[in-house]
Design a protein around this motif. Structure first.
Motif, PDB file in Angstrom:
ATOM      1  N   UNK A 119      33.012  45.571  30.860  1.00  0.00           N
ATOM      2  CA  UNK A 119      32.841  45.433  32.048  1.00  0.00           C
ATOM      3  C   UNK A 119      31.787  44.193  32.382  1.00  0.00           C
ATOM      4  N   UNK A 120      31.861  43.683  33.827  1.00  0.00           N
ATOM      5  CA  UNK A 120      30.768  42.457  34.065  1.00  0.00           C
ATOM      6  C   UNK A 120      29.266  43.006  33.954  1.00  0.00           C
ATOM      7  N   UNK A 121      28.571  42.067  34.186  1.00  0.00           N
ATOM      8  CA  UNK A 121      26.929  42.462  34.213  1.00  0.00           C
ATOM      9  C   UNK A 121      26.873  42.671  35.691  1.00  0.00           C
ATOM     10  N   UNK A 122      25.631  43.570  35.849  1.00  0.00           N
ATOM     11  CA  UNK A 122      24.831  43.871  37.303  1.00  0.00           C
ATOM     12  C   UNK A 122      24.481  42.280  37.723  1.00  0.00           C
ATOM     13  N   UNK A 123      24.887  42.119  38.957  1.00  0.00           N
ATOM     14  CA  UNK A 123      24.538  40.643  39.419  1.00  0.00           C
ATOM     15  C   UNK A 123      25.552  39.650  39.483  1.00  0.00           C
ATOM     16  N   UNK A 124      26.729  40.053  38.564  1.00  0.00           N
ATOM     17  CA  UNK A 124      28.065  39.161  38.710  1.00  0.00           C
ATOM     18  C   UNK A 124      28.655  39.314  40.060  1.00  0.00           C
ATOM     19  N   UNK A 125      29.142  38.087  40.400  1.00  0.00           N
ATOM     20  CA  UNK A 125      30.007  38.018  41.488  1.00  0.00           C
ATOM     21  C   UNK A 125      31.422  38.351  41.365  1.00  0.00           C
ATOM     22  N   UNK A 126      32.035  38.926  41.942  1.00  0.00           N
ATOM     23  CA  UNK A 126      33.652  39.256  41.697  1.00  0.00           C
ATOM     24  C   UNK A 126      34.265  38.577  42.970  1.00  0.00           C
ATOM     25  N   UNK A 127      35.481  38.443  42.929  1.00  0.00           N
ATOM     26  CA  UNK A 127      36.444  37.931  44.020  1.00  0.00           C
ATOM     27  C   UNK A 127      37.620  39.142  43.847  1.00  0.00           C
ATOM     28  N   UNK A 128      38.200  39.357  45.079  1.00  0.00           N
ATOM     29  CA  UNK A 128      39.329  40.316  45.249  1.00  0.00           C
ATOM     30  C   UNK A 128      40.432  39.932  44.515  1.00  0.00           C
ATOM     31  N   UNK A 129      40.954  40.853  43.729  1.00  0.00           N
ATOM     32  CA  UNK A 129      42.211  40.798  42.812  1.00  0.00           C
ATOM     33  C   UNK A 129      42.034  39.964  41.693  1.00  0.00           C
ATOM     34  N   UNK A 150      40.304  39.076  37.739  1.00  0.00           N
ATOM     35  CA  UNK A 150      40.188  39.974  36.497  1.00  0.00           C
ATOM     36  C   UNK A 150      38.310  40.226  36.574  1.00  0.00           C
ATOM     37  N   UNK A 151      38.140  41.475  36.310  1.00  0.00           N
ATOM     38  CA  UNK A 151      36.822  41.594  36.008  1.00  0.00           C
ATOM     39  C   UNK A 151      36.284  42.248  34.699  1.00  0.00           C
ATOM     40  N   UNK A 152      37.244  42.661  33.963  1.00  0.00           N
ATOM     41  CA  UNK A 152      37.023  43.370  32.649  1.00  0.00           C
ATOM     42  C   UNK A 152      38.310  43.815  32.020  1.00  0.00           C
ATOM     43  N   UNK A 153      38.167  44.542  31.077  1.00  0.00           N
ATOM     44  CA  UNK A 153      39.226  44.915  30.183  1.00  0.00           C
ATOM     45  C   UNK A 153      39.077  46.306  29.696  1.00  0.00           C
ATOM     46  N   UNK A 154      40.133  47.012  29.717  1.00  0.00           N
ATOM     47  CA  UNK A 154      40.045  48.474  28.936  1.00  0.00           C
ATOM     48  C   UNK A 154      41.088  48.422  27.760  1.00  0.00           C
ATOM     49  N   UNK A 155      40.668  49.246  26.965  1.00  0.00           N
ATOM     50  CA  UNK A 155      41.355  49.048  25.545  1.00  0.00           C
ATOM     51  C   UNK A 155      41.773  50.287  25.023  1.00  0.00           C
ATOM     52  N   UNK A 156      42.939  50.763  24.702  1.00  0.00           N
ATOM     53  CA  UNK A 156      43.396  52.076  24.337  1.00  0.00           C
ATOM     54  C   UNK A 156      43.815  51.719  22.922  1.00  0.00           C
ATOM     55  N   UNK A 157      44.373  53.014  22.387  1.00  0.00           N
ATOM     56  CA  UNK A 157      44.820  52.912  20.946  1.00  0.00           C
ATOM     57  C   UNK A 157      46.372  52.248  21.037  1.00  0.00           C
ATOM     58  N   UNK A 158      46.934  52.357  22.442  1.00  0.00           N
ATOM     59  CA  UNK A 158      48.290  51.467  22.463  1.00  0.00           C
ATOM     60  C   UNK A 158      48.251  50.393  23.116  1.00  0.00           C
ATOM     61  N   UNK A 159      47.082  49.989  23.815  1.00  0.00           N
ATOM     62  CA  UNK A 159      47.500  48.806  24.721  1.00  0.00           C
ATOM     63  C   UNK A 159      46.029  48.129  24.919  1.00  0.00           C
ATOM     64  N   UNK A 160      45.963  46.921  25.513  1.00  0.00           N
ATOM     65  CA  UNK A 160      44.742  46.268  26.165  1.00  0.00           C
ATOM     66  C   UNK A 160      45.082  46.104  27.561  1.00  0.00           C
ATOM     67  N   UNK A 161      44.478  46.355  28.567  1.00  0.00           N
ATOM     68  CA  UNK A 161      44.761  46.134  30.186  1.00  0.00           C
ATOM     69  C   UNK A 161      43.621  45.334  30.607  1.00  0.00           C
ATOM     70  N   UNK A 162      44.085  44.462  31.542  1.00  0.00           N
ATOM     71  CA  UNK A 162      42.904  43.642  32.195  1.00  0.00           C
ATOM     72  C   UNK A 162      42.487  44.590  33.329  1.00  0.00           C
TER      73      UNK A 162
END
Length: 127
Positions: A45-55, A57-69
């Motif tokens: 996940x990003x850090x507190x204070x980071x600026x994001x733009x709608x739509x 990518x802000x991070x990644x979730x990883x599972x035993x099956x896949x990595x998703x943005x």
């Protein structure tokens, strides 16, 4: 199979949800998304204070099956990150709409939420 789709929030086609709470937007992934991923083992996940733009990518979730943005539902500043996920990423599976939330954004323009899918539209997408 039936998935929980609370109607108090909006959804991205990429399966993130957004819930506005007093001008702050809490973000996570849907019940459908966590089910598709399987056992989540890591969340970036990003850090507190980071600026994001709608739509964007802000991070990644990883599972035993896949990595998703992960994609931001609104533009703004990250005001909170769910640090519990770093030690217990399985919260995303156990409670995707509660303890498994990922971050909070102070939205630059809360009307961006209107661009997202309603619960009914999201249910149609995952049907």
């Amino acid at each position: 199979m039936s998935f929980d789709v609370p109607d108090d929030r909006r959804y991205l086609e990429s399966h993130e949800w957004a819930l506005e709470i007093d001008g702050t937007v809490r973000v996570g992934i849907s019940d459908f998304a966590q089910d598709e991923l399987g056992d989540v083992v890591f969340v970036e996940l990003p850090d507190e204070g980071d600026t994001l733009t709608q739509e964007e990518e802000f991070g990644v979730v990883e599972s035993i099956k896949a990595v998703s943005d992960l994609y931001a539902p609104v533009s703004g500043e990250v005001t909170a990150v769910n640090d519990d996920l770093f030690d217990a990423p399985e919260l995303v599976n156990d409670d995707p709409f509660g303890d498994g939330w990922m971050l909070e954004i102070e939205a630059d323009d809360a009307s961006e939420l209107d661009d997202l899918l309603t619960a009914d539209e999201y249910e149609d997408q995952i049907a």
